[in-house]
Design an enzyme around this catalytic site. Structure first.
Site, mmCIF file in Angstrom:
data_model
loop_
_atom_site.group_PDB
_atom_site.id
_atom_site.type_symbol
_atom_site.label_atom_id
_atom_site.label_comp_id
_atom_site.label_asym_id
_atom_site.label_seq_id
_atom_site.Cartn_x
_atom_site.Cartn_y
_atom_site.Cartn_z
ATOM 1 N N HIS A 1 -10.162 -5.909 -2.354
ATOM 2 C CA HIS A 1 -8.773 -6.030 -1.908
ATOM 3 C C HIS A 1 -8.726 -6.244 -0.400
ATOM 4 C CE1 HIS A 1 -9.780 -1.714 -1.770
ATOM 5 N NE2 HIS A 1 -8.865 -1.557 -0.840
ATOM 6 N N HIS B 1 -6.384 -5.896 3.020
ATOM 7 C CA HIS B 1 -5.232 -5.246 3.658
ATOM 8 C C HIS B 1 -4.593 -6.191 4.671
ATOM 9 C CE1 HIS B 1 -6.401 -0.972 2.603
ATOM 10 N NE2 HIS B 1 -7.591 -1.541 2.506
ATOM 11 N N ASP C 1 0.866 -1.180 0.000
ATOM 12 C CA ASP C 1 0.000 0.000 0.000
ATOM 13 C C ASP C 1 0.903 1.231 0.000
ATOM 14 O OD1 ASP C 1 -1.795 2.150 0.870
ATOM 15 O OD2 ASP C 1 -3.181 0.555 1.456
ATOM 16 N N ILE C 2 0.647 2.181 -0.907
ATOM 17 C CA ILE C 2 1.531 3.365 -0.956
ATOM 18 C C ILE C 2 1.316 4.287 0.246
ATOM 19 C CG2 ILE C 2 1.887 3.425 -3.466
ATOM 20 C CD1 ILE C 2 -0.196 5.777 -3.493
ATOM 21 N N GLN D 1 -14.156 2.004 1.710
ATOM 22 C CA GLN D 1 -13.581 1.424 0.483
ATOM 23 C C GLN D 1 -13.383 2.547 -0.537
ATOM 24 O OE1 GLN D 1 -15.904 -1.505 -1.741
ATOM 25 N NE2 GLN D 1 -14.071 -2.299 -2.736
#
Lengths: 135, 135
Positions: free
Chosen positions: B99, B101, B30-31, B93
């Site tokens: 997705h 995490h 995750d960025i 979301q």
């Protein structure tokens, strides 16, 4: 497992407000709901964390979670939900028996997600290397 | 799907820091990490939420999540992690492509879980009835 509160619920020794049951999974209301309708999906077999779950049981819990989450969304008339699962004490896991939280969400509930940081130059690549080495 | 940022990452049109890939799943950092090593596990096929996921793909993502979470825990030398998955806008979301995490947790990160309420007399049973009717 002896002294596991979820094993006792599964055996019927401690009561719960049941939502769903099949041969491998039991789902019941969390007695301390983040929002009303907050449901726990629990494998009947005792495994502590995600890392201890056999793949077929993991798939069974995931499939049941989908089915139950749809009913939570519809039954509670909410527009969305979070699925949360905690592993080991540091993560906030209180009962050491794998369980999945389905948390209905309301536009008005005011719940905030954890704040996000960022990586410095090259730091993401170094982080990824550490994880990939452990794969 | 056109204009889906995760589909663009999967196609290689947008870069990512890759952690893992197989025929059905891509995982990358995750960025905006909650903690360093925060990883997203994403099915290559576009589905918006848990409720849209085919069972076999759901099982594949769950199995990959277990494998990657073990590597995150070991590679980042942490003692635990949360698995979080959000469905629909109200839940937080942001990218409407399913997705998961994986969030490594540190004893010192200070992250708090959402506070929990309780049910009044008979309220849990009424709540369960609403959900069970929708099953």
């Amino acid at each position: 497992m002896e002294n596991c509160i979820f094993c006792k619920i599964i055996k019927g020794e401690i009561p719960c407000t049941k939502i769903y049951e099949d041969s491998k999974v039991l789902a019941f209301l969390d007695i301390g709901p983040v929002n009303k309708g907050h449901t726990l999906v629990v494998p009947k077999e005792h495994h502590e964390t995600l890392l201890d779950m056999p793949d077929d049981l993991l798939a069974g819990v995931a499939k049941a979670t989908k089915k139950i989450a749809k009913a939570v969304k519809e039954g509670m008339k909410v527009n969305g939900f979070n699925v949360l699962q905690s592993n080991y004490r540091v993560s906030g896991q209180i009962v050491p028996h794998y369980h999945v939280h389905i948390i209905p969400r309301l536009e008005t509930d005011g719940l905030k997600h954890w704040s996000q940081g960022k990586y410095g130059d090259g730091e993401a690549e170094g982080t990824a290397e550490k994880i990939k080495k452990a794969l």
